[in-house]
Design an enzyme around this catalytic site. Structure first.
Site, PDB file in Angstrom:
ATOM      1  N   THR A  47       2.569 -15.580  -5.681  1.00 37.32           N
ATOM      2  CA  THR A  47       1.224 -15.049  -5.437  1.00 37.32           C
ATOM      3  C   THR A  47       1.242 -14.227  -4.145  1.00 37.32           C
ATOM      4  O   THR A  47       2.051 -14.498  -3.260  1.00 37.32           O
ATOM      5  CB  THR A  47       0.265 -16.247  -5.265  1.00 37.32           C
ATOM      6  OG1 THR A  47       0.133 -16.867  -6.521  1.00 37.32           O
ATOM      7  CG2 THR A  47      -1.098 -15.849  -4.733  1.00 37.32           C
ATOM      8  N   ARG A  94      -6.343 -21.122 -18.317  1.00 32.72           N
ATOM      9  CA  ARG A  94      -6.303 -21.778 -17.007  1.00 32.72           C
ATOM     10  C   ARG A  94      -6.545 -20.775 -15.864  1.00 32.72           C
ATOM     11  O   ARG A  94      -5.994 -19.688 -15.836  1.00 32.72           O
ATOM     12  CB  ARG A  94      -4.941 -22.448 -16.839  1.00 32.72           C
ATOM     13  CG  ARG A  94      -4.732 -23.143 -15.485  1.00 32.72           C
ATOM     14  CD  ARG A  94      -3.986 -22.278 -14.494  1.00 32.72           C
ATOM     15  NE  ARG A  94      -3.618 -22.995 -13.293  1.00 32.72           N
ATOM     16  CZ  ARG A  94      -3.198 -22.412 -12.177  1.00 32.72           C
ATOM     17  NH1 ARG A  94      -3.070 -21.112 -12.106  1.00 32.72           N
ATOM     18  NH2 ARG A  94      -2.888 -23.140 -11.127  1.00 32.72           N
ATOM     19  N   GLY A 139      -6.551 -20.551 -11.608  1.00 40.96           N
ATOM     20  CA  GLY A 139      -6.080 -21.270 -10.424  1.00 40.96           C
ATOM     21  C   GLY A 139      -7.028 -21.130  -9.248  1.00 40.96           C
ATOM     22  O   GLY A 139      -8.204 -20.808  -9.402  1.00 40.96           O
ATOM     23  N   ASP A 140      -6.481 -21.349  -8.070  1.00 39.85           N
ATOM     24  CA  ASP A 140      -7.291 -21.310  -6.849  1.00 39.85           C
ATOM     25  C   ASP A 140      -7.524 -19.890  -6.334  1.00 39.85           C
ATOM     26  O   ASP A 140      -8.491 -19.635  -5.604  1.00 39.85           O
ATOM     27  CB  ASP A 140      -6.606 -22.123  -5.734  1.00 39.85           C
ATOM     28  CG  ASP A 140      -5.202 -21.578  -5.436  1.00 39.85           C
ATOM     29  OD1 ASP A 140      -4.468 -21.270  -6.408  1.00 39.85           O
ATOM     30  OD2 ASP A 140      -4.849 -21.454  -4.255  1.00 39.85           O
ATOM     31  N   THR A 181      -1.474 -20.033  -1.168  1.00 40.30           N
ATOM     32  CA  THR A 181      -0.555 -19.910  -2.299  1.00 40.30           C
ATOM     33  C   THR A 181       0.091 -21.255  -2.568  1.00 40.30           C
ATOM     34  O   THR A 181       0.380 -22.004  -1.646  1.00 40.30           O
ATOM     35  CB  THR A 181       0.544 -18.858  -2.029  1.00 40.30           C
ATOM     36  OG1 THR A 181       1.452 -18.876  -3.140  1.00 40.30           O
ATOM     37  CG2 THR A 181       1.312 -19.114  -0.747  1.00 40.30           C
ATOM     38  N   GLY A 182       0.270 -21.554  -3.848  1.00 41.41           N
ATOM     39  CA  GLY A 182       0.869 -22.837  -4.182  1.00 41.41           C
ATOM     40  C   GLY A 182       0.292 -23.354  -5.480  1.00 41.41           C
ATOM     41  O   GLY A 182      -0.279 -22.585  -6.265  1.00 41.41           O
ATOM     42  N   GLY A 200      -2.158 -24.379  -7.599  1.00 45.00           N
ATOM     43  CA  GLY A 200      -3.579 -24.109  -7.448  1.00 45.00           C
ATOM     44  C   GLY A 200      -4.516 -25.272  -7.683  1.00 45.00           C
ATOM     45  O   GLY A 200      -5.555 -25.384  -7.027  1.00 45.00           O
TER      46      GLY A 200
HETATM   47  N1  ASP Z   1      -1.987 -20.532  -6.450  1.00 45.19           N
HETATM   48  C1  ASP Z   1      -1.578 -19.842  -7.626  1.00 45.19           C
HETATM   49  C2  ASP Z   1      -2.211 -20.507  -8.810  1.00 45.19           C
HETATM   50  O1  ASP Z   1      -2.221 -21.715  -8.875  1.00 45.19           O
HETATM   51  C3  ASP Z   1      -0.097 -19.796  -7.838  1.00 45.19           C
HETATM   52  C4  ASP Z   1       0.716 -19.504  -6.604  1.00 45.19           C
HETATM   53  O2  ASP Z   1       0.215 -19.328  -5.531  1.00 45.19           O
HETATM   54  O3  ASP Z   1       1.923 -19.435  -6.751  1.00 45.19           O
HETATM   55  O4  ASP Z   1      -2.634 -19.837  -9.712  1.00 45.19           O
END
Ligand code: ASP
Length: 336
Positions: free
Chosen positions: A201, A229, A231-232, A252-253, A255
């Protein structure tokens, strides 16, 4: 320690979850008074040293530098922070190296569905798009939602319709295809794994010469995601937050965990209600709270007085910053 001394001290400390990155001695004075600044990420995840070829490492550094330079050029010419965020994120969206725009990860159906958001710290205006499949640069659509509509988040076909009406570039879903991502998707299907081992991301937080902060985030989400789906990244308060009174944050991570903790807003709230410095607040949320519930990932952030954080609880996070009087600096692994 009085507040000014503590701010100056904090401003010269950059940190990640395990290691605080101290800039060169010679730059300390200018850091404390830096009038403009930009910080970016290109995703956090399992990126152990040695997992990337030297050529690939260089390609990531080059692309992050290009994004920093593009955003910083806006700030240097007196443009608002929001424009710097849009410029930097578009560079990363257009690069197949990152999981945003071209090169986004695949859904379980083999398509690409994108999320993005942006927020302005002076007005608390915000815009977001979720689950879009045909908008070439989702961050521009998020910005259009913020500036040209009475809404904060638009999703799916409605968002695409709106983006087209605003004159944004619409592309076939195949535009986002990247063969390396597709291979990753095939592997992920075999393992029935919804979480990508290297996320990707992208995000940016900028501080302009007027003292205004803006933050933005853009993503393809997580490999093999199902059932529409989201995400965050497009959720204000989870993936993105900006408030001049506290900080700007892009996350990022994984979500789902960031949504449950409202990570970006939680960091802002710790600064607002407990008076924590940015790095301490980010570590409390990303390392302590996120870690405690099994969440993985990281954040970048900036405050009005020039504090910068790049905090994560994973092996690595593509990240970098540029501040007044310094060249752009970029990093990938945890111990650098
Ligand atoms: N945060 C993002 C999500 O969950 C994915 C990511 O940051 O790698 O959609």
């Amino acid at each position: 320690m009085n507040r000014i001394t503590s701010c100056a001290l904090i401003a010269i400390l950059l940190g990640c979850s395990q290691v605080r990155q101290a800039p060169d001695e010679s730059t300390k004075d200018s850091l404390a008074v830096a009038p403009i600044a930009l910080v970016i990420h290109g995703g956090a995840g399992t990126i152990p040293r040695g997992s990337l070829s030297p050529e690939k490492e260089q390609a990531y550094h080059d692309m992050m530098k290009a994004a920093l330079d593009s955003g910083y050029a806006k700030l240097e010419t007196g443009k608002p922070a929001v424009e710097a965020v849009l410029a930097a994120i578009q560079v990363l969206e257009n690069s197949p190296l990152f999981n945003a725009g071209k090169g986004a990860v695949f859904t379980s159906e083999g398509t690409n569905e994108l999320d993005a958001s942006i927020m302005e710290g002076r007005t608390l205006s915000a815009g977001a798009v979720a689950g879009v499949k045909t908008i070439r640069n989702p961050i521009l659509a998020a910005h259009a939602v913020m500036t040209k509509s009475p809404h904060v988040m638009l999703a799916g076909e409605g968002a695409e319709h709106f983006a087209a009406e605003q004159g944004l570039e619409i592309v076939p879903n195949t535009y986002f295809f990247d063969s390396a991502r597709y291979k990753q998707f095939r592997r992920s299907i075999q393992k029935e794994d919804v979480k990508d081992s290297k996320h990707g991301t992208v995000g940016c937080v900028a501080l302009d010469k007027f003292g205004d902060i803006a933050a933005g985030t853009s993503t393809g989400g997580m490999t093999n995601k199902k059932f529409g789906r989201i995400g965050d990244a497009p959720i204000i308060g989870a993936g993105t937050y900006a408030n001049n009174a506290t900080c700007g944050i892009s996350s990022t991570g994984w979500g789902e965990f960031f949504i449950r903790l409202a990570v970006a807003h939680d960091i802002s709230a710790l600064i607002e209600y407990q008076g924590l410095d940015l790095n301490t607040a980010a570590e409390k949320v990303v390392v302590d709270k996120l870690g405690a519930i099994g969440g993985t990932g990281g954040v970048i952030g900036l405050t009005r007085d020039g504090q910068v954080t790049m905090t994560f609880n994973t092996d690595g996070m593509y990240r970098g910053y540029k501040r007044h009087g310094e060249p752009a600096k970029t990093f990938i692994y945890k111990d650098e």
